[in-house]
Motif scaffolding. Structure first.
Motif, mmCIF file in Angstrom:
data_model
loop_
_atom_site.group_PDB
_atom_site.id
_atom_site.type_symbol
_atom_site.label_atom_id
_atom_site.label_comp_id
_atom_site.label_asym_id
_atom_site.label_seq_id
_atom_site.Cartn_x
_atom_site.Cartn_y
_atom_site.Cartn_z
ATOM 1 N N MET A 1 0.862 -1.190 0.000
ATOM 2 C CA MET A 1 0.000 0.000 0.000
ATOM 3 C C MET A 1 0.895 1.236 0.000
ATOM 4 O O MET A 1 1.966 1.238 0.589
ATOM 5 N N PRO A 2 0.439 2.312 -0.659
ATOM 6 C CA PRO A 2 1.236 3.542 -0.641
ATOM 7 C C PRO A 2 1.312 4.126 0.769
ATOM 8 O O PRO A 2 0.411 3.923 1.580
ATOM 9 N N LYS A 3 2.394 4.844 1.034
ATOM 10 C CA LYS A 3 2.552 5.475 2.348
ATOM 11 C C LYS A 3 1.464 6.536 2.516
ATOM 12 O O LYS A 3 1.282 7.384 1.634
ATOM 13 N N PRO A 4 0.717 6.499 3.628
ATOM 14 C CA PRO A 4 -0.340 7.500 3.804
ATOM 15 C C PRO A 4 0.243 8.895 4.012
ATOM 16 O O PRO A 4 1.403 9.046 4.394
ATOM 17 N N LYS A 5 -0.587 9.905 3.753
ATOM 18 C CA LYS A 5 -0.165 11.304 3.930
ATOM 19 C C LYS A 5 -1.016 11.937 5.021
ATOM 20 O O LYS A 5 -2.135 11.500 5.280
ATOM 21 N N LEU A 6 -0.473 12.964 5.659
ATOM 22 C CA LEU A 6 -1.284 13.734 6.607
ATOM 23 C C LEU A 6 -2.438 14.357 5.844
ATOM 24 O O LEU A 6 -2.285 14.788 4.706
ATOM 25 N N ASP A 25 -11.054 -8.480 13.679
ATOM 26 C CA ASP A 25 -10.524 -8.524 12.305
ATOM 27 C C ASP A 25 -10.998 -9.791 11.588
ATOM 28 O O ASP A 25 -11.267 -9.769 10.381
ATOM 29 N N LEU A 26 -11.094 -10.885 12.340
ATOM 30 C CA LEU A 26 -11.579 -12.132 11.727
ATOM 31 C C LEU A 26 -13.049 -11.991 11.338
ATOM 32 O O LEU A 26 -13.472 -12.468 10.279
ATOM 33 N N HIS A 27 -13.829 -11.300 12.188
ATOM 34 C CA HIS A 27 -15.239 -11.044 11.851
ATOM 35 C C HIS A 27 -15.335 -10.233 10.560
ATOM 36 O O HIS A 27 -16.183 -10.489 9.710
ATOM 37 N N ILE A 28 -14.447 -9.240 10.429
ATOM 38 C CA ILE A 28 -14.467 -8.403 9.220
ATOM 39 C C ILE A 28 -14.151 -9.264 7.995
ATOM 40 O O ILE A 28 -14.839 -9.178 6.970
ATOM 41 N N VAL A 36 -17.274 -2.348 6.323
ATOM 42 C CA VAL A 36 -15.834 -2.218 6.076
ATOM 43 C C VAL A 36 -15.567 -2.438 4.582
ATOM 44 O O VAL A 36 -15.879 -3.497 4.033
ATOM 45 N N ALA A 37 -15.013 -1.422 3.936
ATOM 46 C CA ALA A 37 -14.821 -1.471 2.483
ATOM 47 C C ALA A 37 -13.764 -2.497 2.093
ATOM 48 O O ALA A 37 -12.801 -2.721 2.828
ATOM 49 N N VAL A 38 -13.953 -3.099 0.929
ATOM 50 C CA VAL A 38 -12.954 -4.010 0.379
ATOM 51 C C VAL A 38 -11.655 -3.232 0.148
ATOM 52 O O VAL A 38 -11.682 -2.109 -0.366
ATOM 53 N N GLY A 39 -10.538 -3.797 0.577
ATOM 54 C CA GLY A 39 -9.256 -3.123 0.386
ATOM 55 C C GLY A 39 -8.811 -2.308 1.589
ATOM 56 O O GLY A 39 -7.688 -1.797 1.617
ATOM 57 N N ARG A 40 -9.666 -2.199 2.579
ATOM 58 C CA ARG A 40 -9.312 -1.458 3.803
ATOM 59 C C ARG A 40 -8.137 -2.148 4.497
ATOM 60 O O ARG A 40 -8.112 -3.377 4.593
ATOM 61 N N GLY A 92 -14.131 7.483 17.582
ATOM 62 C CA GLY A 92 -14.622 6.190 18.051
ATOM 63 C C GLY A 92 -13.759 5.092 17.458
ATOM 64 O O GLY A 92 -12.564 5.298 17.212
ATOM 65 N N TRP A 93 -14.361 3.920 17.229
ATOM 66 C CA TRP A 93 -13.591 2.875 16.563
ATOM 67 C C TRP A 93 -13.660 3.110 15.054
ATOM 68 O O TRP A 93 -14.658 2.820 14.428
ATOM 69 N N ILE A 94 -12.647 3.732 14.517
ATOM 70 C CA ILE A 94 -12.583 3.979 13.069
ATOM 71 C C ILE A 94 -11.366 3.288 12.435
ATOM 72 O O ILE A 94 -11.415 2.928 11.266
ATOM 73 N N LEU A 95 -10.296 3.092 13.221
ATOM 74 C CA LEU A 95 -9.066 2.486 12.678
ATOM 75 C C LEU A 95 -9.332 1.064 12.188
ATOM 76 O O LEU A 95 -9.854 0.228 12.929
ATOM 77 N N GLY A 96 -8.960 0.797 10.959
ATOM 78 C CA GLY A 96 -9.171 -0.537 10.404
ATOM 79 C C GLY A 96 -10.631 -0.834 10.173
ATOM 80 O O GLY A 96 -11.013 -1.996 9.994
ATOM 81 N N LYS A 97 -11.457 0.195 10.179
ATOM 82 C CA LYS A 97 -12.885 0.015 9.925
ATOM 83 C C LYS A 97 -13.334 1.005 8.856
ATOM 84 O O LYS A 97 -13.597 0.630 7.733
#
Ligand SMILES: [Zn+2]
Ligand SMILES: [Zn+2]
Length: 330
Positions: A1-6, A25-28, A36-40, A92-97
Motif C-alpha cells: 500500500m502507498p505510504k499515507p499522507k497527513l 478482524d476475523l469477523h471483518i 468495512v470497504a474491500v481493500g481497507r 470512536g472505533w474507526i481504525l481498520g474500519k
C-alpha cells in the motif's frame, strides 16, 4: 500500500513497529461487518514511532514512541466530554474500519493529541501492544461495568484474549472466587495460570449445575460475557445470583433471549459497552509497575511481511494454541 499522507492539521503519521490481530478482524474478513470497504487496511492496535505531525499536533513530535488507542477521540465533542469517546462524533472505533488501520508499515492517526499515548523508555514493547484494545476492553466492559468488589464470586465466560484480560484486571479488586468457563481445555489451563480459582469446560452442557454447586446454589455476583453468542449470554442469566451484575463484552451478531420472567425480581444489573479506552493511562501505570503482566497473553511472533501466516495461526487459535500474536515491522 502507498505510504499515507497527513490529511488534517491534527493528524500524525506513525511508522508501526508492532501490531496485532484482533478477533474483530476475523469477523471483518468473514463479512460480518459489511460496512468495512474491500481493500481497507485492517488493525486497530499497536505501537510505533512518530514520522510526521500536522501543524495542530502539540503533544507529540517526530521520533516519539507512541501507543495507538483502538479508540480515536476528538476530545471536544459531547461524547468525548462525557467520557465515552467510543461514540466520538468524528472518531470512536474507526481504525481498520472506516479508515486504514495499523496492520501496515505506516498509519495515519487522526486527533493524535487525544488518541495516542507516550510509551516510557523502559517499557516492554510487546506488553504495550496489549494496552491498545484488549486490556481496556476487559477492564472497562467486564470488570468496571461488572462492579467487581472484594470478596465477590466472578464468572468469566470465554477465555480468549479479552476474557483473559478481564481475568487479569478483575484481580485489582480482590474477588474471592474466579470461575472461568470455556470449551477449550488449553485456554482453561492458561486461565489457571492467571489465577482462576476454578475452571469449567462447558462442552458437556453441565456448566450451570457446576457453578451452582460451587456457590451453594446462590449463583455468582458478577458474570462477564466475553464470547458474544446467545448460548453464553443465556449461561450468564442462569448463573447470576440475586443482586448480581451481568457485564457483556461479547460482540453479538444475533439476537439473544432475555429471561425477564426469571430475572425481574432478582435485582440484576445488565450492562453493555463499547470500550472507551479511557482507562489506558491507569492500565499503563499498572503495567509499568509490574502489577499487571499482559505479556502472558502473547503466544506467537511474526514479522509484518508474514501476516498471512499470522492470520492463519490466529484464525485457528484452538488448533494453534494461540492467544495474541505480535507482528513486528523491522
Ligand atoms: Zn479489537
Ligand atoms: Zn469526540
Amino acid at each position: 500500500m502507498p505510504k499515507p499522507k497527513l490529511r488534517d492539521a491534527t493528524d500524525a503519521l506513525v511508522r508501526m513497529t508492532k501490531t496485532t490481530i484482533c478477533g474483530t478482524d476475523l469477523h471483518i474478513l468473514k463479512g460480518d461487518l459489511p460496512t468495512v470497504a474491500v481493500g481497507r487496511i485492517l488493525g486497530h492496535e499497536g505501537i510505533g514511532v512518530i514520522e510526521e505531525v500536522g501543524t495542530g499536533v502539540s503533544r507529540f513530535h517526530k521520533g516519539d514512541h507512541v501507543l495507538i488507542s483502538c479508540i480515536t477521540a476528538c476530545g471536544k465533542c459531547e461524547y468525548c466530554r462525557r467520557g465515552i469517546p467510543s461514540h466520538c462524533e468524528q472518531g470512536g472505533w474507526i481504525l481498520g474500519k472506516t479508515i486504514d488501520g495499523t496492520q501496515a508499515e505506516f498509519v495515519r492517526i487522526p486527533f493524535a493529541d487525544t488518541s495516542l499515548y507516550s510509551i516510557p523508555n523502559d517499557a516492554d514493547k510487546d506488553a504495550m501492544v496489549m494496552l491498545s484494545d484488549i486490556l481496556p476492553t476487559g477492564y472497562e466492559c467486564g470488570v468496571l461495568n461488572g462492579a467487581v468488589k472484594p470478596g465477590d464470586t466472578v464468572a468469566i465466560i470465554g477465555a480468549g484474549p479479552v476474557g483473559l484480560a478481564a481475568l487479569l484486571t478483575t484481580q485489582f479488586f480482590a474477588p474471592a472466587n474466579l470461575i472461568v468457563i470455556d470449551l477449550d481445555d488449553n485456554r482453561l489451563e492458561v486461565a489457571k495460570k492467571f489465577d482462576a480459582t476454578a475452571v469449567i469446560n462447558s462442552t458437556d452442557g453441565k456448566a450451570v449445575g457446576k457453578v451452582m454447586a460451587m456457590t451453594s446454589g446462590k449463583g455468582v455476583d458478577v458474570a462477564i460475557e466475553a464470547v458474544g453468542m446467545a448460548e453464553t449470554f443465556g449461561l450468564c442469566q442462569e448463573i447470576i445470583g440475586a443482586g448480581g451484575h451481568i457485564a457483556n463484552i461479547g460482540v453479538h451478531g444475533a439476537s439473544v433471549t432475555l429471561h425477564l420472567e426469571k430475572l425481574w425480581s432478582q435485582n440484576i444489573t445488565i450492562t453493555t459497552r463499547l470500550v472507551d479506552a479511557v482507562t489506558t493511562p491507569l492500565l499503563l501505570k499498572t503495567v509499568m509497575a509490574g502489577r499487571l503482566q499482559p505479556k502472558q497473553l502473547i503466544t506467537h511472533h511474526f514479522t509484518l511481511g508474514d501476516i498471512i501466516n499470522a492470520y492463519d495461526t490466529f484464525g485457528n487459535a484452538g488448533r494453534e494454541h494461540a492467544l495474541k500474536v505480535i507482528l513486528t515491522n523491522d
